[in-house]
Design a protein around this motif. Structure first.
Motif, PDB file in Angstrom:
ATOM      1  N   THR A  73     -22.123  32.151  27.735  1.00 37.02           N
ATOM      2  CA  THR A  73     -21.798  31.416  28.960  1.00 37.02           C
ATOM      3  C   THR A  73     -20.371  30.827  28.919  1.00 37.02           C
ATOM      4  O   THR A  73     -19.830  30.457  29.954  1.00 37.02           O
ATOM      5  N   ALA A  74     -19.761  30.788  27.709  1.00 39.58           N
ATOM      6  CA  ALA A  74     -18.366  30.326  27.621  1.00 39.58           C
ATOM      7  C   ALA A  74     -17.437  31.293  28.355  1.00 39.58           C
ATOM      8  O   ALA A  74     -16.315  30.930  28.724  1.00 39.58           O
ATOM      9  N   LEU A  75     -17.902  32.519  28.607  1.00 38.06           N
ATOM     10  CA  LEU A  75     -17.076  33.523  29.299  1.00 38.06           C
ATOM     11  C   LEU A  75     -17.033  33.291  30.813  1.00 38.06           C
ATOM     12  O   LEU A  75     -16.311  33.986  31.527  1.00 38.06           O
ATOM     13  N   PHE A  76     -17.812  32.311  31.300  1.00 39.02           N
ATOM     14  CA  PHE A  76     -17.820  32.037  32.745  1.00 39.02           C
ATOM     15  C   PHE A  76     -16.477  31.523  33.248  1.00 39.02           C
ATOM     16  O   PHE A  76     -16.186  31.624  34.434  1.00 39.02           O
ATOM     17  N   THR A  84     -18.805  44.090  35.396  1.00 37.34           N
ATOM     18  CA  THR A  84     -18.392  43.309  34.218  1.00 37.34           C
ATOM     19  C   THR A  84     -19.626  42.998  33.389  1.00 37.34           C
ATOM     20  O   THR A  84     -20.669  42.625  33.938  1.00 37.34           O
ATOM     21  N   PHE A  85     -19.496  43.160  32.057  1.00 38.25           N
ATOM     22  CA  PHE A  85     -20.635  42.972  31.149  1.00 38.25           C
ATOM     23  C   PHE A  85     -20.248  41.920  30.123  1.00 38.25           C
ATOM     24  O   PHE A  85     -19.317  42.121  29.349  1.00 38.25           O
ATOM     25  N   LEU A  86     -20.933  40.790  30.135  1.00 39.14           N
ATOM     26  CA  LEU A  86     -20.691  39.728  29.152  1.00 39.14           C
ATOM     27  C   LEU A  86     -21.773  39.828  28.086  1.00 39.14           C
ATOM     28  O   LEU A  86     -22.966  39.764  28.406  1.00 39.14           O
ATOM     29  N   LEU A  87     -21.361  40.004  26.825  1.00 37.65           N
ATOM     30  CA  LEU A  87     -22.331  40.209  25.749  1.00 37.65           C
ATOM     31  C   LEU A  87     -22.043  39.246  24.606  1.00 37.65           C
ATOM     32  O   LEU A  87     -20.917  39.195  24.097  1.00 37.65           O
ATOM     33  N   GLY A  88     -23.068  38.501  24.223  1.00 31.59           N
ATOM     34  CA  GLY A  88     -22.914  37.555  23.124  1.00 31.59           C
ATOM     35  C   GLY A  88     -23.890  37.849  21.998  1.00 31.59           C
ATOM     36  O   GLY A  88     -24.952  38.449  22.217  1.00 31.59           O
ATOM     37  N   ALA A  89     -23.516  37.455  20.793  1.00 32.91           N
ATOM     38  CA  ALA A  89     -24.406  37.593  19.631  1.00 32.91           C
ATOM     39  C   ALA A  89     -23.976  36.565  18.599  1.00 32.91           C
ATOM     40  O   ALA A  89     -22.958  35.883  18.777  1.00 32.91           O
ATOM     41  N   ARG A  90     -24.766  36.479  17.513  1.00 35.00           N
ATOM     42  CA  ARG A  90     -24.438  35.463  16.503  1.00 35.00           C
ATOM     43  C   ARG A  90     -23.111  35.766  15.813  1.00 35.00           C
ATOM     44  O   ARG A  90     -22.281  34.904  15.619  1.00 35.00           O
ATOM     45  N   THR A  91     -22.942  37.059  15.400  1.00 36.88           N
ATOM     46  CA  THR A  91     -21.724  37.469  14.694  1.00 36.88           C
ATOM     47  C   THR A  91     -21.281  38.825  15.227  1.00 36.88           C
ATOM     48  O   THR A  91     -22.033  39.493  15.954  1.00 36.88           O
ATOM     49  N   GLY A 120     -14.499  38.251  19.798  1.00 38.27           N
ATOM     50  CA  GLY A 120     -14.463  37.725  21.166  1.00 38.27           C
ATOM     51  C   GLY A 120     -14.294  36.217  21.213  1.00 38.27           C
ATOM     52  O   GLY A 120     -13.793  35.578  20.287  1.00 38.27           O
ATOM     53  N   THR A 121     -14.767  35.633  22.309  1.00 32.04           N
ATOM     54  CA  THR A 121     -14.680  34.180  22.492  1.00 32.04           C
ATOM     55  C   THR A 121     -15.634  33.465  21.544  1.00 32.04           C
ATOM     56  O   THR A 121     -16.763  33.919  21.341  1.00 32.04           O
ATOM     57  N   SER A 178     -16.860  42.170  27.868  1.00 32.68           N
ATOM     58  CA  SER A 178     -16.246  40.980  27.289  1.00 32.68           C
ATOM     59  C   SER A 178     -17.244  40.359  26.306  1.00 32.68           C
ATOM     60  O   SER A 178     -18.431  40.221  26.622  1.00 32.68           O
ATOM     61  N   LEU A 179     -16.756  40.003  25.110  1.00 34.95           N
ATOM     62  CA  LEU A 179     -17.656  39.596  24.033  1.00 34.95           C
ATOM     63  C   LEU A 179     -17.514  38.119  23.678  1.00 34.95           C
ATOM     64  O   LEU A 179     -16.437  37.522  23.842  1.00 34.95           O
ATOM     65  N   ALA A 180     -18.621  37.559  23.153  1.00 40.91           N
ATOM     66  CA  ALA A 180     -18.601  36.205  22.599  1.00 40.91           C
ATOM     67  C   ALA A 180     -19.469  36.202  21.345  1.00 40.91           C
ATOM     68  O   ALA A 180     -20.416  36.989  21.237  1.00 40.91           O
ATOM     69  N   SER A 181     -19.112  35.372  20.388  1.00 41.56           N
ATOM     70  CA  SER A 181     -19.956  35.264  19.185  1.00 41.56           C
ATOM     71  C   SER A 181     -20.061  33.801  18.776  1.00 41.56           C
ATOM     72  O   SER A 181     -19.116  33.024  18.933  1.00 41.56           O
TER      73      SER A 181
END
Ligand SMILES: Cc1cc2nc3c(=O)[nH]c(=O)nc-3n(C[C@H](O)[C@H](O)[C@H](O)COP(=O)(O)OP(=O)(O)OC[C@H]3O[C@@H](n4cnc5c(N)ncnc54)[C@H](O)[C@@H]3O)c2cc1C
Length: 254
Positions: free
Chosen positions: A157-160, A118-125, A151-152, A142-145
């Motif tokens: 870390t919100a993907l935890f 599993t790969f959690l990847l976050g960025a500003r936008t 994504g989320t 799984s993405l977060a921005s």
């Protein structure tokens, strides 16, 4: 010592990954462990550390003089490469990768080797997410921005909530140091800090353990040789996440 002698390589291709990140494919392939880095000599400017994003590429975020000079180069131009240097990731399955922005560069080849579950990847936008298509092909991404454009909404870390680190045997991390520090805090709280493998960035000059510019307090670990990938429990109680040193050795808070 052959890895410590710079080799001239030609830039064969350049891919725009995001508005500030480009991948440079090189005329030479290197035998490496994902997480290891090379010292990139930009003629007339500087020599700077970069992770290998594949056996024959580096992926660079434009931040200052040397990276801007790299962005000004084109296909057919030449740079120098010293390495691969330092330690790499040693995943034990199931593996969780956690990256922020360009921090995905050293984790991409690990995923492309089929070693990341599993790969959690976050960025500003959304526009700042690098390597999205390549990662979707080889791992559960799984993405977060920060702005919620993909994504989320929030930090990676919100993907935890969906992917608790406790469910994984190794947790490989690279990104902004405050993000990595919050991952380490979570692992420490769950008493699994030793499962964490953190790619630590410090100011590097020689890259081969002689000059001491990348040592971290208080253990004196040389990040260029005992790192950049360091086990989480070895970072507890260190300067990691609190301060680092600039080119002159002066402390700078993170
Ligand atoms: C092991 C390691 C792997 C890295 N991998 C990547 C990567 O894959 N992609 C990427 O875009 N960036 C990576 N970096 C960061 C990259 O080295 C810096 O962004 C780059 O050196 C900036 O140089 P500059 O002249 O453009 O910017 P400058 O304006 O000179 O510096 C901007 C900031 O970059 C950092 N930096 C500058 N010179 C060095 C140096 N010699 N050693 C360490 N940090 C420095 C400092 O924090 C500085 O404040 C990595 C750093 C390390 C230590």
């Amino acid at each position: 010592m052959t890895d410590s002698i710079a080799k001239g390589v030609e830039i064969l291709g350049i891919v725009r990954e995001t508005p500030s990140v480009r991948t440079f494919s090189l005329s030479r392939s290197f035998s490496f462990i994902p997480g290891q880095f090379v010292m990139v000599w930009v003629p007339g400017i500087d020599e700077i550390p970069m992770a290998l994003s594949s056996a024959n590429s580096i992926s660079v975020q434009k931040v200052g003089d040397a990276t801007s000079a790299l962005f000004a180069l084109g296909e057919g131009d030449r740079i120098g490469i010293r390495g691969p240097l330092g330690t790499g990731f040693t995943p034990v399955r199931p593996t969780l990768a956690i990256a922020g922005g360009i921090g995905a560069a050293p984790l991409l080849p690990l995923a492309e080797q089929g070693k990341v579950d599993t790969f959690l990847l976050g960025a500003r936008t959304a526009a700042d997410i690098p390597f999205r298509e390549r990662l979707q092909l080889c791992t559960n991404l799984s993405l977060a921005s920060d702005d919620g454009s993909i994504g989320t909404h929030g930090f990676v870390t919100a993907l935890f909530d969906a992917y608790p680190p406790e469910s994984f045997s190794s947790i490989c991390v690279c990104g902004p140091e405050l993000m990595m520090r919050s991952v380490l805090d979570r692992l420490e709280k769950g008493r699994i800090a030793q499962r964490g493998q953190f790619s630590v960035h410090r100011f590097m000059k020689c890259g081969i353990g002689i000059c001491g510019s990348c040592c971290i307090d208080p253990h004196g670990l040389r990040i260029c040789t005992e790192g950049p990938v360091v086990r989480g429990d070895l970072l507890i109680g260190s300067e990691f996440g609190r301060y680092q040193r600039d080119a002159s050795g002066q402390r700078r808070p993170i």
